[in-house]
Design an enzyme around this catalytic site. Structure first.
Site, PDB file in Angstrom:
ATOM      1  N   HIS A  59     -11.208  -6.025   8.252  1.00  0.00           N
ATOM      2  CA  HIS A  59     -12.049  -6.015   7.215  1.00  0.00           C
ATOM      3  C   HIS A  59     -13.439  -5.130   7.594  1.00  0.00           C
ATOM      4  O   HIS A  59     -14.377  -4.599   6.905  1.00  0.00           O
ATOM      5  CB  HIS A  59     -12.688  -7.224   6.044  1.00  0.00           C
ATOM      6  CG  HIS A  59     -11.309  -8.745   5.851  1.00  0.00           C
ATOM      7  ND1 HIS A  59     -11.291  -9.291   6.324  1.00  0.00           N
ATOM      8  CD2 HIS A  59     -10.770  -8.593   4.740  1.00  0.00           C
ATOM      9  CE1 HIS A  59      -9.715  -9.656   6.286  1.00  0.00           C
ATOM     10  NE2 HIS A  59     -10.095  -9.785   5.226  1.00  0.00           N
ATOM     11  N   GLU A  83       0.859  -1.396  -0.289  1.00  0.00           N
ATOM     12  CA  GLU A  83       0.177  -0.324   0.179  1.00  0.00           C
ATOM     13  C   GLU A  83       1.171   1.230  -0.426  1.00  0.00           C
ATOM     14  O   GLU A  83       0.319   1.843  -0.882  1.00  0.00           O
ATOM     15  CB  GLU A  83      -1.312   0.347   1.240  1.00  0.00           C
ATOM     16  CG  GLU A  83      -1.884  -0.904   1.180  1.00  0.00           C
ATOM     17  CD  GLU A  83      -1.220  -2.416   1.607  1.00  0.00           C
ATOM     18  OE1 GLU A  83      -0.430  -2.740   2.028  1.00  0.00           O
ATOM     19  OE2 GLU A  83      -1.903  -3.346   1.228  1.00  0.00           O
TER      20      GLU A  83
HETATM   21  C1  LIG Z   1      -1.793  -5.520   4.302  1.00  0.00           C
HETATM   22  C2  LIG Z   1      -3.045  -5.976   3.641  1.00  0.00           C
HETATM   23  N1  LIG Z   1      -2.781  -5.703   2.516  1.00  0.00           N
HETATM   24  C3  LIG Z   1      -3.906  -6.560   1.468  1.00  0.00           C
HETATM   25  C4  LIG Z   1      -4.259  -7.524   2.073  1.00  0.00           C
HETATM   26  C5  LIG Z   1      -5.791  -8.314   1.185  1.00  0.00           C
HETATM   27  N2  LIG Z   1      -5.085  -9.592   0.473  1.00  0.00           N
HETATM   28  C6  LIG Z   1      -5.407 -10.134   1.581  1.00  0.00           C
HETATM   29  S1  LIG Z   1      -4.435 -12.210   0.470  1.00  0.00           S
HETATM   30  C7  LIG Z   1      -3.655 -11.193  -0.210  1.00  0.00           C
HETATM   31  C8  LIG Z   1      -2.723 -12.059  -1.178  1.00  0.00           C
HETATM   32  C9  LIG Z   1      -1.777 -12.464  -0.354  1.00  0.00           C
HETATM   33  O1  LIG Z   1      -0.926 -13.195  -1.345  1.00  0.00           O
HETATM   34  P1  LIG Z   1       0.391 -14.241  -0.825  1.00  0.00           P
HETATM   35  O2  LIG Z   1       1.262 -13.426  -0.101  1.00  0.00           O
HETATM   36  O3  LIG Z   1       1.261 -14.266  -2.145  1.00  0.00           O
HETATM   37  O4  LIG Z   1       0.012 -15.613  -0.015  1.00  0.00           O
HETATM   38  P2  LIG Z   1      -1.024 -16.658  -0.385  1.00  0.00           P
HETATM   39  O5  LIG Z   1      -2.520 -16.068  -0.546  1.00  0.00           O
HETATM   40  O6  LIG Z   1      -0.640 -16.369  -1.978  1.00  0.00           O
HETATM   41  O7  LIG Z   1      -0.848 -17.647   0.543  1.00  0.00           O
HETATM   42  C10 LIG Z   1      -4.080 -10.208   0.047  1.00  0.00           C
HETATM   43  C11 LIG Z   1      -3.765  -8.917  -1.291  1.00  0.00           C
HETATM   44  C12 LIG Z   1      -4.558  -7.622   3.389  1.00  0.00           C
HETATM   45  N3  LIG Z   1      -4.236  -9.226   4.276  1.00  0.00           N
HETATM   46  N4  LIG Z   1      -3.381  -6.520   4.107  1.00  0.00           N
END
Ligand SMILES: Cc1ncc(C[n+]2csc(CCOP(=O)(O)OP(=O)(O)O)c2C)c(N)n1
Ligand SMILES: Cc1ncc(C[n+]2csc(CCOP(=O)(O)OP(=O)(O)O)c2C)c(N)n1
Ligand SMILES: [Mg+2]
Ligand SMILES: [Mg+2]
Lengths: 426, 337, 337, 426
Positions: C129, C60
């Site tokens: 959320h 962000e």
């Molecule tokens: C600070 C923050 N930004 C955005 C999100 C929304 N979000 C939740 S999971 C996700 C994707 C995460 O991907 P990754 O780190 O590759 O983990 P994976 O889900 O593939 O295990 C996002 C963008 C969040 N939870 N926290």
């Protein structure tokens, strides 16, 4: 604003925006995935200088070959019981995930996330650590709890936010926490746990303790500043911590190219910070175990952190809120060239004669039964209530634990809430 | 008892706590060998060793995040953010993590964490060495926010903050580190030595969080202030010659509502003073609380004398600073009708 | 005119602006090919290309920082923060950089930057959320904060935000993306289709920032709300059968003080409603403003009906949410004495 | 908490806290500084894959040898006028710094920061860029303004926050800004400008413009999350940007080991992100020029970012608020083995017969005079006023530029301020 054309001698620039090689409708294409021979990667001494690991960040530590044989210097040479235990835990995680996923679809809770295809990362990793080492997981390492014998019923109660939820229904489903099991509370905010793990490890070192920390972060989340802080502090203070980057190649709808995977591996970040780095076949339970143990030995010897990229694949959707078929080819998960961690370890056990199909079937049935009965137990304590005021928790608990002692303003709000509820009940 | 300025008192609070509890550690930018840009941690590294007082990389986010991990382990970290203006990179770790850890684990993980930071203007530090961000943290449930106004309170409150089981933001009014400042910038500065609150016990003592201090009793109007503004308000009261009751909040969350309510119900008038920008500052909460709880006692609108809704401009520092004129005007308004 | 839900209206605002101005670009997590987790940017990448609507790394901080650089270059970036709960990593870039760039350069560098983010509860998203951080940004000079409550306003306000020369925080009440929510969670949800404000012009139109809307005229009490709470307040007014005047602020900074003042001076009573935690929330500023400016017209204390000072608990969502009972109680209190 | 002793089989951990090799009272010790021969480092094609630069992150690009000869593949072969211009600009920066430092000591302003010993980084770097490329500097790149002919008087007016200050007295001294000179407004918040530079470069690429961006950040500041965001975004989108890490080995009182320099170089971060990286002798104006030009050519060819570590030394205190003698040996700066950038370029010019001591003396006198008269000019417009209400700026300006249009609440506050001032004046 001056444009390219105005300067014929200087070409117009253009922006590169990474794009995966296949979208819905296209054929899955994993042709760019380079897979070194199992056993082909050397194993440096865990006490070696970090730089001696830096050629390993561009390859893949693999132990199990195509025929299920454990080969090469990284073979952890586990005893039969350990192998079977890891198989069992992975299987249990998968069955549990399927069950809870269905429970969400049945409206028993608001949300769920599976770790399908990534079970080895959490399970084999946990078994390679001491039971009292502290883990700082993401929402895809429920396998750690299973490996550490955390009660299934309690996990489910958390998912249901019911009366049995040790977190009092406050957290989103799957955001478990258990200090007793060395499982740090999962945060909804990505990446925050990684520098916290480094701080925990620094504290352990400050106190002359012997426990180390293991943090987990997804490929997409490595872009957060927290990851940088974690790598920086871990390196500077030689913190006894393992930094696991679980590269399942997707971050919701974004492929790992958006996180930088077009340029180099995530393991290569270790080179940038001058710390030890390994890149591991995350679907190879033995490789995961061996690499984790290597890093743990290094940390216990006061030689500092190791960054491990666990290279795997997110076989299913991001969560119950996600439908991957709108941004990637349908059957991508099934075609992942490094296979399924459970099948691969099973094949290994079969090959060693330590396992057979009957026992596997029997285990599956047994675990399915375990999960089913745990679910019954858990549901006795309720499932998530969303459209009545028959809340699973006493509303007064909502105001507890904001502080150790409840200040006046929260006490007033608590009283107000109780009054509201009475009004509503009438 | 020793006469101390605020820096010495804060240093003493660290010293006392580090001697009593081996779990107390201090970390931050330049706080180790150097002892901090304001010298608050001077001598601690020599005395307690490099693993209990150490420099960190320049990452406020990393400072707070690792301190959270240390506190979750069982230490009592005292983290310094060099200037409050630089606390924002750590904002996520503070509001999303520190503030919620106890709650989201139903008490399983707790955070005895203190985050210290010099705040406020008056030293010609410009926009990024003068801010007062306390109002932002006041809005976040799970955090306590403390702001001392003199050496005696500074030591007692910092000890209480370190001993507290929850995360505490401890903002230090840098303008009065070396001497109380009454807002008359054209007059010579006085050192702490002349001030009664500079008499500081050498040993351990704690001033409970959440308790305000009545600096001056009065009948005409209640003035709520904290930090540097306590001294400016007092000087203004004297300059205006009004019988005002001056309350030094000391802790803004949880705020000492009883003391405030009693006073305003007595005086029927209230002026709130802070250096932070006005809109949605903590003064707004105080104003709302006072009118909600003392409405029928109020004889005039609750007034706010605050910093303006602009960044803190370098050359116009004294035009921005809520000095005796701004506060005096507010007091007179509060005394009208 | 087309009947749109809020998502479609917001998508249309992007579409209209990207078609009109090649300097408008959209960036954020999952907003490109996928069109965003709430699908607000659906189809934009296909239509305007990958360099005008693209996915970003999960940072962000990086999203806002690069958007600031783009705006300083001359673009009009529209940055999406996937959930308002995740805006804190960008807090420093927003409050230290975006908010101050025009000021610190005396107008040499300016930032036509829009930061969109879904906020608020009502979808069982748990602590991370569901948050409503608008009050934090209201305290920072240099930022504007906009919160629409229906499809028509959503499109018109987003277009105005994108056309604005200053950084605008645009918080979208995710609970009402697909239909207005009156707070009676035990009743069936209604779609936008049935709502007059779902009639949205297909082309360009702007609703000026800083102007509130009077949703319902009344004489008995003034109710100030924004976002989801506008609908909950309206339902409560009907349920309580009071002749309340309901004002949808739409922009909270700068707030439409004239409309507020006129109304409160007419009704003599005021209730402020928001979902965010109570202490030092934007409701406090509204309460302070109202009592400062309408003191002699007020017949009862200004009331606040808000979220509680706790994180947003998953299973007790409806106990936390300021629903018809909490608002009704506040209205009754405001009508007392 | 369990301690080491309770687990004899697991050794007690301990925390490593980096400490410089010399403190006040100790002899300066630069014995650990490895200095490769000038000219010894190869120069890859600017269009080569990033990986082909990765051996360069562990060495030092150097052009000027001990005798002042320009040697090796990195020699930019500048014409005499360019060489003399760079010398002149560096000299002017140093004289300006000394003058303004003294002005602060004389109470004419609140604060000042010198770039002594680091003049080549800003000056030679700026000359290697196109005049319309955008720079995102820190407070130690005033040399860019000098290289781009920004009026000295205006710089001084900013330092004095006087009536001639284009920033209306709002910014701390030395936080210059000039869009016209491609000099982005300096922020008091470290590192924030680096990802902003990446965004600016992305915008330039999106628009098909041909201008690139150059960002600067100190060694200590690389620990901030902003630096990580900058490297991540720059790599992912191949942004046309140069990321200069100015490693002067100190961050106020903290040596670069606290920022990670014990582990590897700052240039090595490039390897972690898979982008091009160079490590340069920052006191060698020709090496700085050549490396900057190399990175600029690469960026203009749409090949993305280059991370350049400018290896130098902070010869004086951090700022007028700092006294380095309390945390490092007295004469550290004077003993820096890579010498003084001005002396080294002067020696080169002398050696080429393009310069002589007389001309140098004359230039020094001329520049000193230039600065002196500029100061007179500037002071006619006032110096910082701190203890009266005779403010250099009209107080009404304090309320301008918060927004494009002044909202009602700020207008009310403006009126209030004007009234206050009248009250005060009486
Ligand atoms: C600070 C923050 N930004 C955005 C999100 C929304 N979000 C939740 S999971 C996700 C994707 C995460 O991907 P990754 O780190 O590759 O983990 P994976 O889900 O593939 O295990 C996002 C963008 C969040 N939870 N926290
Ligand atoms: C975010 C932030 N944190 C802390 C500071 C205080 N501070 C100002 S300069 C400085 C040291 C910077 O060192 P470095 O990045 O190496 O740059 P140098 O001064 O050596 O050029 C610090 C800690 C700040 N200005 N901003
Ligand atoms: Mg992933
Ligand atoms: Mg430095």
């Amino acid at each position: 604003m001056s444009k390219g054309p105005e300067r014929p001698n200087r070409p117009a620039l253009s922006l590169h925006v990474p794009e995966p090689n296949a979208r819905p409708g296209d054929a899955v294409d994993f042709s760019d995935i380079v897979i070194p021979q199992a056993g082909s990667v050397r194993r440096p001494d865990p006490h070696a200088p970090a730089a001696e690991t830096h050629d390993l960040v561009a390859t893949l530590v693999r132990v199990l070959d195509e025929d299920g044989a454990a080969v090469g210097p990284w073979d952890p040479k586990l005893d039969p019981d350990s192998l079977r235990r890891i198989l069992r835990d992975m299987l249990l995680v998968r069955i549990y995930d399927d069950r809870m996923y269905r429970a969400q679809r049945q409206g028993k809770t608001s949300f769920y996330m599976k770790s399908t295809g990534e079970e080895a990362v959490a399970v084999a990793g946990a078994h390679a650590l001491a039971s009292d080492d502290m883990t700082f997981p993401t929402y895809r390492q429920q396998g750690i709890l299973v490996a550490r014998d955390y009660p299934l019923v309690t996990m489910m109660c958390q998912v249901y936010s019911n009366r049995g939820d040790p977190l009092a229904g406050r957290q989103l489903p799957i955001m478990y926490s258990s200090k007793a099991h060395g499982f740090f509370t999962i945060s909804g905010n990505l990446a925050t746990q990684v520098p916290q793990a480094v701080g925990w490890a620094m504290a352990s070192a400050i106190k002359g303790d012997s426990r180390i920390a293991a943090a987990y972060i997804g490929d997409g989340s490595t872009a957060e500043g927290d990851f940088h802080a974690a790598c920086t502090f871990a390196g500077v203070y030689r913190a006894p911590v393992i930094l696991n980057v679980v590269n399942n190649q997707w971050a919701i709808s974004s492929f790992s190219g958006i996180a930088g995977a077009e340029l180099t591996t995530f393991a290569a970040r270790a080179v940038g910070y001058g710390i030890a780095g390994l890149r591991v076949d995350g679907n190879d339970a033995l490789a995961v175990y061996a690499a984790t143990r290597w890093a743990a030995d290094r940390a216990r010897a006061n030689l500092g952190p190791t960054l491990i990229e666990m290279f795997t694949y997110r076989v299913e959707g991001h969560s119950t809120s996600d439908d991957p078929s709108v941004y990637r080819p349908q059957n991508a998960g099934a075609e992942w060239p490094l296979g399924d961690p459970i099948q691969r370890l099973k094949q290994h056990l079969l090959r060693l004669g330590l396992w057979d199909e009957e026992r596997h079937k029997a285990l599956e049935t047994e675990l399915a039964e375990t999960v089913r009965s745990a679910q019954k137990e858990a549901e006795k304590l309720g499932t998530l209530v969303t459209s009545t005021i028959d809340f699973p928790q006493d509303v007064r608990t909502m105001f507890e634990d904001v502080y150790a002692e409840m200040p006046w303003h929260i006490r007033e709000q608590q009283a107000q809430m109780v009054a509201e509820l009475e009004a509503k009940r009438k | 008892m020793t006469v101390m300025n605020m820096i010495q008192a804060l240093n003493s609070a660290h010293d006392v706590m580090m001697a009593r509890d081996s779990n107390v550690v201090a970390l931050g930018e330049d706080i180790g060998f150097f002892g901090g840009v304001f010298r608050v941690t001077e001598g601690l590294q020599r005395k307690y060793g490099r693993t209990r007082t150490f420099d960190t990389p320049i990452s406020e986010n990393g400072i707070v995040a690792t301190a959270i991990g240390m506190a979750a382990y069982g230490l009592r970290p005292v983290a310094e953010i060099q200037f409050a203006d630089y606390i924002y990179p750590a904002f996520d770790q503070i509001v999303s993590e520190a503030a919620r850890l106890r709650y989201r684990t139903a008490g399983e993980f707790t955070l005895p964490l203190t985050i210290r930071s010099p705040y406020g203007g008056g030293i010609f530090g410009g926009q990024t060495h003068s801010q007062s961000p306390e109002g932002l943290f006041a809005h976040v449930a799970g955090l306590k926010t403390v702001i001392p106004s003199n050496p005696y309170d500074a030591k007692g409150l910092l000890i209480a903050a370190i001993e507290d089981e929850d995360p505490v933001l401890f903002f230090e009014p840098k303008r009065i580190y070396n001497g109380p400042f009454d807002g008359f910038f054209d007059r010579p500065v006085t050192p702490w030595a002349k001030h009664p609150k500079a008499e500081v016990p050498d040993g351990h003592y704690a001033i409970p969080l959440g308790k305000a201090a009545i600096v001056r009793e009065g009948e005409a109007v209640t003035i709520l202030a904290y930090g540097t503004m306590v001294h400016v308000a007092l000087a203004t009261i004297e300059a205006e010659g009004v019988d005002a009751e001056l309350i030094d909040l000391r802790t803004i969350v949880p705020v000492d509502i009883e003391t405030i309510e009693q006073s305003v119900k007595k005086t029927g008038r209230c002026v709130i003073v802070h250096e932070a920008t006005r809109t949605a500052g903590f003064g707004a909460e105080l104003s709302a609380l006072v009118q909600e709880r003392c409405f029928h006692h109020l004889e005039a609108p609750v007034q706010r004398a605050t910093g303006f809704d602009t960044p803190y401009p370098h050359s116009l520092e004294w035009a921005y600073f809520p000095g005796p004129i701004r506060i005096g005007t507010a007091i007179r308004k509060a005394l009208e009708d």
